[in-house]
Design an enzyme around this catalytic site. Structure first.
Site, PDB file in Angstrom:
ATOM      1  N   TYR A  43      11.504  36.740 -19.726  1.00 36.74           N
ATOM      2  CA  TYR A  43      10.250  37.468 -19.998  1.00 36.74           C
ATOM      3  C   TYR A  43      10.507  38.924 -20.373  1.00 36.74           C
ATOM      4  CZ  TYR A  43       7.607  33.586 -17.964  1.00 36.74           C
ATOM      5  OH  TYR A  43       7.059  32.365 -17.712  1.00 36.74           O
ATOM      6  N   ARG A  85       2.998  25.664  -7.097  1.00 35.68           N
ATOM      7  CA  ARG A  85       1.676  26.079  -7.585  1.00 35.68           C
ATOM      8  C   ARG A  85       0.532  25.356  -6.866  1.00 35.68           C
ATOM      9  NH1 ARG A  85       1.670  28.826 -12.764  1.00 35.68           N
ATOM     10  NH2 ARG A  85       3.379  30.263 -12.523  1.00 35.68           N
ATOM     11  N   ARG A 114      -5.165  27.629  -9.581  1.00 30.75           N
ATOM     12  CA  ARG A 114      -6.385  27.269 -10.301  1.00 30.75           C
ATOM     13  C   ARG A 114      -6.877  25.839 -10.136  1.00 30.75           C
ATOM     14  NH1 ARG A 114      -4.649  29.922 -15.863  1.00 30.75           N
ATOM     15  NH2 ARG A 114      -2.719  29.152 -14.946  1.00 30.75           N
ATOM     16  N   ARG A 173     -10.828  34.592  -6.682  1.00 33.38           N
ATOM     17  CA  ARG A 173     -10.139  35.415  -7.673  1.00 33.38           C
ATOM     18  C   ARG A 173     -11.086  36.136  -8.645  1.00 33.38           C
ATOM     19  NH1 ARG A 173      -5.763  34.923 -10.423  1.00 33.38           N
ATOM     20  NH2 ARG A 173      -6.760  36.621 -11.516  1.00 33.38           N
ATOM     21  N   ASP A 181       3.975  36.406  -7.216  1.00 31.76           N
ATOM     22  CA  ASP A 181       4.494  36.042  -8.534  1.00 31.76           C
ATOM     23  C   ASP A 181       5.914  36.566  -8.681  1.00 31.76           C
ATOM     24  OD1 ASP A 181       3.285  34.797 -11.188  1.00 31.76           O
ATOM     25  OD2 ASP A 181       4.746  36.330 -11.739  1.00 31.76           O
TER      26      ASP A 181
HETATM   27  O1  CP3 Z   1       1.367  28.144  -5.289  1.00 35.60           O
HETATM   28  C1  CP3 Z   1       2.448  28.650  -5.629  1.00 35.60           C
HETATM   29  O2  CP3 Z   1       3.363  28.015  -6.191  1.00 35.60           O
HETATM   30  C2  CP3 Z   1       2.723  30.080  -5.208  1.00 35.60           C
HETATM   31  C3  CP3 Z   1       2.466  31.088  -6.128  1.00 35.60           C
HETATM   32  C4  CP3 Z   1       3.225  31.278  -7.424  1.00 35.60           C
HETATM   33  C5  CP3 Z   1       2.610  31.850  -8.572  1.00 35.60           C
HETATM   34  N1  CP3 Z   1       3.569  32.085  -9.493  1.00 35.60           N
HETATM   35  C6  CP3 Z   1       1.195  32.174  -8.664  1.00 35.60           C
HETATM   36  C7  CP3 Z   1       0.586  32.284  -9.995  1.00 35.60           C
HETATM   37  C8  CP3 Z   1       4.572  31.099  -7.716  1.00 35.60           C
HETATM   38  C9  CP3 Z   1       5.658  30.485  -6.871  1.00 35.60           C
HETATM   39  C10 CP3 Z   1       4.774  31.630  -9.041  1.00 35.60           C
HETATM   40  C11 CP3 Z   1       6.087  31.698  -9.695  1.00 35.60           C
HETATM   41  C12 CP3 Z   1       6.143  31.910 -11.141  1.00 35.60           C
HETATM   42  N2  CP3 Z   1       5.453  32.837 -11.899  1.00 35.60           N
HETATM   43  C13 CP3 Z   1       7.040  31.255 -12.007  1.00 35.60           C
HETATM   44  C14 CP3 Z   1       8.024  30.210 -11.570  1.00 35.60           C
HETATM   45  C15 CP3 Z   1       7.344  28.917 -11.318  1.00 35.60           C
HETATM   46  C16 CP3 Z   1       6.962  28.133 -12.528  1.00 35.60           C
HETATM   47  O3  CP3 Z   1       5.785  27.815 -12.639  1.00 35.60           O
HETATM   48  O4  CP3 Z   1       7.851  27.818 -13.323  1.00 35.60           O
HETATM   49  C17 CP3 Z   1       6.835  31.744 -13.304  1.00 35.60           C
HETATM   50  C18 CP3 Z   1       7.550  31.297 -14.562  1.00 35.60           C
HETATM   51  C19 CP3 Z   1       5.839  32.763 -13.215  1.00 35.60           C
HETATM   52  C20 CP3 Z   1       5.290  33.607 -14.307  1.00 35.60           C
HETATM   53  C21 CP3 Z   1       3.851  33.299 -14.492  1.00 35.60           C
HETATM   54  N3  CP3 Z   1       2.846  33.805 -13.688  1.00 35.60           N
HETATM   55  C22 CP3 Z   1       3.245  32.403 -15.420  1.00 35.60           C
HETATM   56  C23 CP3 Z   1       3.967  31.628 -16.485  1.00 35.60           C
HETATM   57  C24 CP3 Z   1       1.873  32.382 -15.137  1.00 35.60           C
HETATM   58  C25 CP3 Z   1       0.795  31.510 -15.772  1.00 35.60           C
HETATM   59  C26 CP3 Z   1      -0.108  32.199 -16.715  1.00 35.60           C
HETATM   60  C27 CP3 Z   1      -1.368  31.372 -16.905  1.00 35.60           C
HETATM   61  O5  CP3 Z   1      -2.448  31.946 -16.733  1.00 35.60           O
HETATM   62  O6  CP3 Z   1      -1.257  30.179 -17.218  1.00 35.60           O
HETATM   63  C28 CP3 Z   1       1.653  33.265 -14.068  1.00 35.60           C
HETATM   64  C29 CP3 Z   1       0.373  33.547 -13.411  1.00 35.60           C
HETATM   65  C30 CP3 Z   1       0.192  32.885 -12.095  1.00 35.60           C
HETATM   66  N4  CP3 Z   1       1.097  32.945 -11.082  1.00 35.60           N
HETATM   67  C31 CP3 Z   1      -0.950  32.166 -11.676  1.00 35.60           C
HETATM   68  C32 CP3 Z   1      -0.723  31.814 -10.353  1.00 35.60           C
HETATM   69  C33 CP3 Z   1      -1.646  31.087  -9.412  1.00 35.60           C
HETATM   70  C34 CP3 Z   1      -2.182  31.916 -12.501  1.00 35.60           C
HETATM   71  C35 CP3 Z   1      -2.990  33.172 -12.565  1.00 35.60           C
HETATM   72  C36 CP3 Z   1      -4.468  32.950 -12.456  1.00 35.60           C
HETATM   73  O7  CP3 Z   1      -4.917  32.275 -11.509  1.00 35.60           O
HETATM   74  O8  CP3 Z   1      -5.178  33.520 -13.286  1.00 35.60           O
END
Ligand code: CP3
Length: 338
Positions: free
Chosen positions: A148, A22, A26, A35, A71
């Site tokens: 999920y 990540r 953010r 974004r 994602d």
């Molecule tokens: O920088 C990185 O690591 C690359 C991008 C990445 C994202 N998601 C971007 C993202 C990666 C590798 C993921 C994988 C992902 N997505 C996982 C496995 C990794 C982990 O954290 O355990 C999981 C469980 C998800 C599902 C998911 N997508 C969740 C739980 C969330 C968070 C929701 C929130 O708003 O808190 C997301 C959204 C997400 N994926 C964001 C990002 C940057 C945040 C969205 C935003 O910026 O509004």
């Protein structure tokens, strides 16, 4: 060969390679700015935007790898599954997959048919800008995706997915097998467009018993990675009770370790044939630099006995992180900061 690839190959890198799960996201003001007005999954499917967001943390922190901005649910969206990311919550599915009939409807979709052009274009743009720095492609492991999909959204203990394994093992295995093929396809698209490492995220595997992990999950995760032809990292949270299984019979070149288990203990359990990745406690990113620096040095010391060590967090960067802390960790790992 770059230091990240050396560590994955079990050779000794010049400097400890470091990247952050990540790292794109953010915690970066330049990300928040880009974004504005675009939904998460739409941003992932806009090649110029996804490439730019992927590159931001590389420019800012000087990390040893980029991780593709996307994602784990993107290949499901590409397969036609109705899914959105709710800000602050996570993936939400319009139609949860709970019964054998739901599984039948879903698995009728051929994973080979999903249109990966937007992903391939984003990867090509990113790789062209990265030069020597490797791009890590990724996918969700079948269990974390199912956690999920079966629930319909985020949950604490993933009870419905775990229940399906025992209530209807045949439906579970069909669902997990299909998810493995979908994630495999997502990895192949990234590989073919120029990614040089892959990581499989099984973030919620820690909710499983070792017996269930072995019987119902590991074979599917192994199928998602086996023969992919790139160095592979397999990551999970809370997987201490079955850590050696995370090697997936040698299919994983590195195993990700969360912050709960000291890295030297993890190396002892995993043995000498696999690299480790981790395991800075994300909570310590909030501590004064001297406290964080002492923790990072300790993690690096404990990783010395491993076949290779990639420095990372034990899980993702929390959104409230001061990004300067991450830049300092990179400089410390590279011997440029005390
Ligand atoms: O920088 C990185 O690591 C690359 C991008 C990445 C994202 N998601 C971007 C993202 C990666 C590798 C993921 C994988 C992902 N997505 C996982 C496995 C990794 C982990 O954290 O355990 C999981 C469980 C998800 C599902 C998911 N997508 C969740 C739980 C969330 C968070 C929701 C929130 O708003 O808190 C997301 C959204 C997400 N994926 C964001 C990002 C940057 C945040 C969205 C935003 O910026 O509004």
């Amino acid at each position: 060969m770059t230091d990240l690839l050396r560590a994955l190959a079990g050779e000794t890198p010049e400097k400890t390679p470091v990247w952050f799960m990540r790292q794109a996201g953010r915690s970066l003001p330049e990300y928040r700015e880009l974004r504005v007005g675009t939904r998460m999954l739409d941003a992932c499917l806009t090649p110029e935007l996804a490439a730019e967001i992927t590159l931001q943390p590389v420019r800012r922190h000087g990390v040893d790898a980029a991780v593709f901005f996307s994602d784990i649910v993107i290949p499901l969206r590409l397969a036609g599954v109705e899914v959105e990311i709710e800000p602050g919550r996570g993936p939400v599915f319009a139609d949860p997959v709970r019964t054998a009939a739901d599984v039948d409807r879903l698995t009728a979709i051929d994973p080979a048919s999903l249109d990966g052009e937007a992903i391939a274009a984003a990867v090509r743009l990113t790789v062209a800008e990265l030069g020597e720095t490797p791009l890590i492609g990724f996918a969700g492991a079948p269990f974390t995706l199912a956690a999920y999909l079966v629930e319909g959204g985020p949950s604490k203990e993933h009870l419905r997915a775990r229940a399906m394994m025992h209530a209807d093992p045949e439906a579970w295995n069909r669902l997990a097998g299909w998810l493995a093929r979908v994630s495999r396809r997502f990895l192949e698209i990234q590989r073919d467009a120029g990614a040089s490492v892959v990581q499989l995220f099984d973030s919620w595997a820690g909710s499983l018993s070792p017996a269930d992990y072995r019987a119902f999950v590991a074979p599917h995760s192994r199928a998602a990675l086996d023969g992919i032809g790139l160095p592979a990292i397999h990551f999970g949270v809370g997987t201490g009770p079955f850590l050696p299984d995370m090697r997936l019979d040698g299919v994983a070149d590195a195993v990700g370790v969360d912050w709960r288990m000291p890295l030297d203990e993890a190396v002892g359990l995993l043995g000498p044939d696999v690299a480790v990745q981790g395991n800075i406690d994300p909570a310590l990113l909030q501590a004064p630099w001297e406290v964080l620096a002492a923790h990072v040095r300790d993690v690096i010391d404990r990783g010395r006995g491993a076949r290779g060590h990639i420095l990372n967090l034990g899980h993702g960067v929390p959104p409230e992180t001061d990004p300067d802390q991450l830049t300092r960790i990179v400089a410390l790992a590279h011997g440029e900061q005390d």
